[in-house]
Write a protein that holds these residues in place. Structure first.
Motif, PDB file in Angstrom:
ATOM      1  N   LEU A 111       0.827  -1.208   0.000  1.00  0.00           N
ATOM      2  CA  LEU A 111       0.000   0.000   0.000  1.00  0.00           C
ATOM      3  C   LEU A 111       0.864   1.263   0.000  1.00  0.00           C
ATOM      4  N   ARG A 112       1.937   1.224   0.777  1.00  0.00           N
ATOM      5  CA  ARG A 112       2.837   2.382   0.839  1.00  0.00           C
ATOM      6  C   ARG A 112       3.522   2.607  -0.502  1.00  0.00           C
ATOM      7  N   ARG A 113       4.028   1.525  -1.107  1.00  0.00           N
ATOM      8  CA  ARG A 113       4.717   1.699  -2.396  1.00  0.00           C
ATOM      9  C   ARG A 113       3.762   2.130  -3.489  1.00  0.00           C
ATOM     10  N   LEU A 114       2.556   1.588  -3.481  1.00  0.00           N
ATOM     11  CA  LEU A 114       1.564   1.949  -4.492  1.00  0.00           C
ATOM     12  C   LEU A 114       0.942   3.326  -4.232  1.00  0.00           C
ATOM     13  N   GLY A 115       1.075   3.815  -3.008  1.00  0.00           N
ATOM     14  CA  GLY A 115       0.501   5.113  -2.680  1.00  0.00           C
ATOM     15  C   GLY A 115      -1.012   5.119  -2.706  1.00  0.00           C
ATOM     16  N   VAL A 116      -1.624   3.998  -2.335  1.00  0.00           N
ATOM     17  CA  VAL A 116      -3.087   3.883  -2.361  1.00  0.00           C
ATOM     18  C   VAL A 116      -3.588   3.473  -0.980  1.00  0.00           C
ATOM     19  N   ASP A 117      -4.896   3.607  -0.770  1.00  0.00           N
ATOM     20  CA  ASP A 117      -5.443   3.212   0.531  1.00  0.00           C
ATOM     21  C   ASP A 117      -6.052   1.818   0.504  1.00  0.00           C
ATOM     22  N   HIS A 118      -6.156   1.233  -0.700  1.00  0.00           N
ATOM     23  CA  HIS A 118      -6.647  -0.139  -0.767  1.00  0.00           C
ATOM     24  C   HIS A 118      -6.134  -0.831  -2.029  1.00  0.00           C
ATOM     25  N   ILE A 119      -6.046  -2.140  -1.956  1.00  0.00           N
ATOM     26  CA  ILE A 119      -5.683  -2.994  -3.096  1.00  0.00           C
ATOM     27  C   ILE A 119      -6.970  -3.642  -3.589  1.00  0.00           C
ATOM     28  N   ASP A 120      -7.236  -3.547  -4.872  1.00  0.00           N
ATOM     29  CA  ASP A 120      -8.487  -4.102  -5.398  1.00  0.00           C
ATOM     30  C   ASP A 120      -8.504  -5.625  -5.370  1.00  0.00           C
ATOM     31  N   LEU A 121      -7.404  -6.233  -5.799  1.00  0.00           N
ATOM     32  CA  LEU A 121      -7.331  -7.691  -5.875  1.00  0.00           C
ATOM     33  C   LEU A 121      -5.972  -8.124  -5.330  1.00  0.00           C
ATOM     34  N   TYR A 122      -5.984  -8.877  -4.238  1.00  0.00           N
ATOM     35  CA  TYR A 122      -4.743  -9.268  -3.552  1.00  0.00           C
ATOM     36  C   TYR A 122      -4.573 -10.782  -3.668  1.00  0.00           C
ATOM     37  N   TYR A 123      -3.456 -11.167  -4.292  1.00  0.00           N
ATOM     38  CA  TYR A 123      -3.216 -12.581  -4.594  1.00  0.00           C
ATOM     39  C   TYR A 123      -2.325 -13.276  -3.577  1.00  0.00           C
ATOM     40  N   THR A 124      -2.649 -14.520  -3.286  1.00  0.00           N
ATOM     41  CA  THR A 124      -1.662 -15.452  -2.768  1.00  0.00           C
ATOM     42  C   THR A 124      -0.801 -15.836  -3.957  1.00  0.00           C
ATOM     43  N   HIS A 125       0.451 -15.346  -3.979  1.00  0.00           N
ATOM     44  CA  HIS A 125       1.311 -15.515  -5.152  1.00  0.00           C
ATOM     45  C   HIS A 125       1.857 -16.933  -5.233  1.00  0.00           C
ATOM     46  N   PHE A 126       2.480 -17.376  -4.149  1.00  0.00           N
ATOM     47  CA  PHE A 126       2.995 -18.739  -4.055  1.00  0.00           C
ATOM     48  C   PHE A 126       2.615 -19.313  -2.703  1.00  0.00           C
ATOM     49  N   ASP A 127       2.523 -20.608  -2.635  1.00  0.00           N
ATOM     50  CA  ASP A 127       2.134 -21.312  -1.420  1.00  0.00           C
ATOM     51  C   ASP A 127       3.393 -21.764  -0.684  1.00  0.00           C
ATOM     52  N   ASP A 128       3.493 -21.450   0.616  1.00  0.00           N
ATOM     53  CA  ASP A 128       4.635 -21.967   1.367  1.00  0.00           C
ATOM     54  C   ASP A 128       4.424 -23.422   1.797  1.00  0.00           C
TER      55      ASP A 128
END
Length: 314
Positions: A111-128
């Motif tokens: 959020l800080r890097r994007l400079g936004v207050d919300h992420i529209d779609l947040y992915y689980t990128h890889f599974d640990d």
């Protein structure tokens, strides 16, 4: 341009999803701004990135999100865009991690890097593969309730863990994934079609395939063994230059010539003709490459075209 609604959401997107892995890697900030301006100028609004892009440059990542954030601020168009990013990938600093602690910290960093207050779609990128799915989903639940994330999606989860996630969400009243980002294209069909397509139908997921052009193989620029040695991606896709791959390229040539378009346009149009596919992820580093991609949503392949591509790529 006609928009599509991501299933189980109110997010409206155009049918191509720009992959931001090139930002801060093969494109610097001014070049990235130019490509983004052209993408949006053509009527598209969906941008995909990850917290670790481009970690291969500095071992950490974050460059892509920072560039997108600066672009959003300079253009003042956050309300018009659908922004997707991801968590859980490996870097030199840490391994795969979808623990609650890591997700909550990573979301704030994104959020800080994007400079936004919300992420529209947040992915689980890889599974640990060790964090209980309930813990991962509870982290997303906290982020959604805090207004930091709107919806969640999955990429690179095994079918088993995907099913476990939906079962846990149903049982515990936790958020459910609304979309899947699989590896799927004309030379990589079996994994998605056999293992994931039934789950996509069962859970009503929108699908955003990555490596839609097989890292450039389906553009038709690789025609000889030597071609693969002249690019950084050549070694990773040389495996496609077998009898099936050559047959796919030949079919793409024929159909592209028939319609007066580029091979990449045909390859993307084939994906878009699939009922389960919502918006392929695409990437470009030049205006000419973008034009090739932009032509895909309007190219209507006929039955003969699709049957030929289905046959040579199976």
């Amino acid at each position: 341009m006609k928009k599509i609604e991501i299933q189980h959401t109110d997010l409206q997107i155009a049918p191509l999803n720009f992959g931001g892995n090139v930002f801060g890697w093969t494109l610097d900030e001014p070049q990235s701004f130019e490509i983004l301006d052209q993408f949006v100028g053509a009527g598209f609004n969906f941008i995909d990135t990850a917290d670790t892009y481009s970690w291969w440059v500095n071992g950490i990542g974050g460059q892509s999100e920072e560039i997108i954030g600066k672009w959003l601020k300079s253009r003042g168009n956050r309300q018009d865009m659908v922004i997707a990013t991801k968590v859980g990938s490996e870097t030199q600093e840490h391994g795969y991690d979808i623990s609650k602690k890591h997700i909550l910290k990573s979301a704030d960093d994104s959020l800080r890097r994007l400079g936004v207050d919300h992420i529209d779609l947040y992915y689980t990128h890889f599974d640990d593969k060790v964090t209980p799915v309930e813990e991962t989903l509870s982290a997303y639940d906290e982020l959604i309730k805090a207004g930091k994330v709107r919806y969640i999606a999955a990429s690179n989860l095994s079918p088993t863990r995907l099913i476990e996630s939906f079962d846990a969400a149903e049982k515990n009243g936790l958020p459910k994934y609304v979309a899947l980002q699989p590896h799927y294209n004309l030379v990589e069909r079996s994994g998605f079609e056999a293992d994931y397509a039934p789950l996509v139908e069962k859970y009503g997921l929108s699908v955003f395939p990555y490596w839609s052009l097989a890292a450039g193989f389906l553009t038709g620029k690789y025609r000889t063994e030597a071609d693969f040695d002249n690019t950084t991606r050549g070694g990773g896709i040389k495996k496609y230059f077998d009898n099936k791959g050559k047959a796919v390229l030949k079919a793409l040539d024929s159909i592209a010539d028939k319609h007066g378009v580029q091979q990449a346009t045909v390859a993307l149009a084939w994906l878009l003709a699939k009922p389960l596919i919502t918006a392929p992820i695409v990437s470009a580093t030049s205006a000419s490459q973008l034009e090739t991609l932009f032509a895909a949503p309007t190219l209507k392949l006929d039955t003969e075209d699709i049957q030929l591509l289905n046959e040579v790529s199976k």
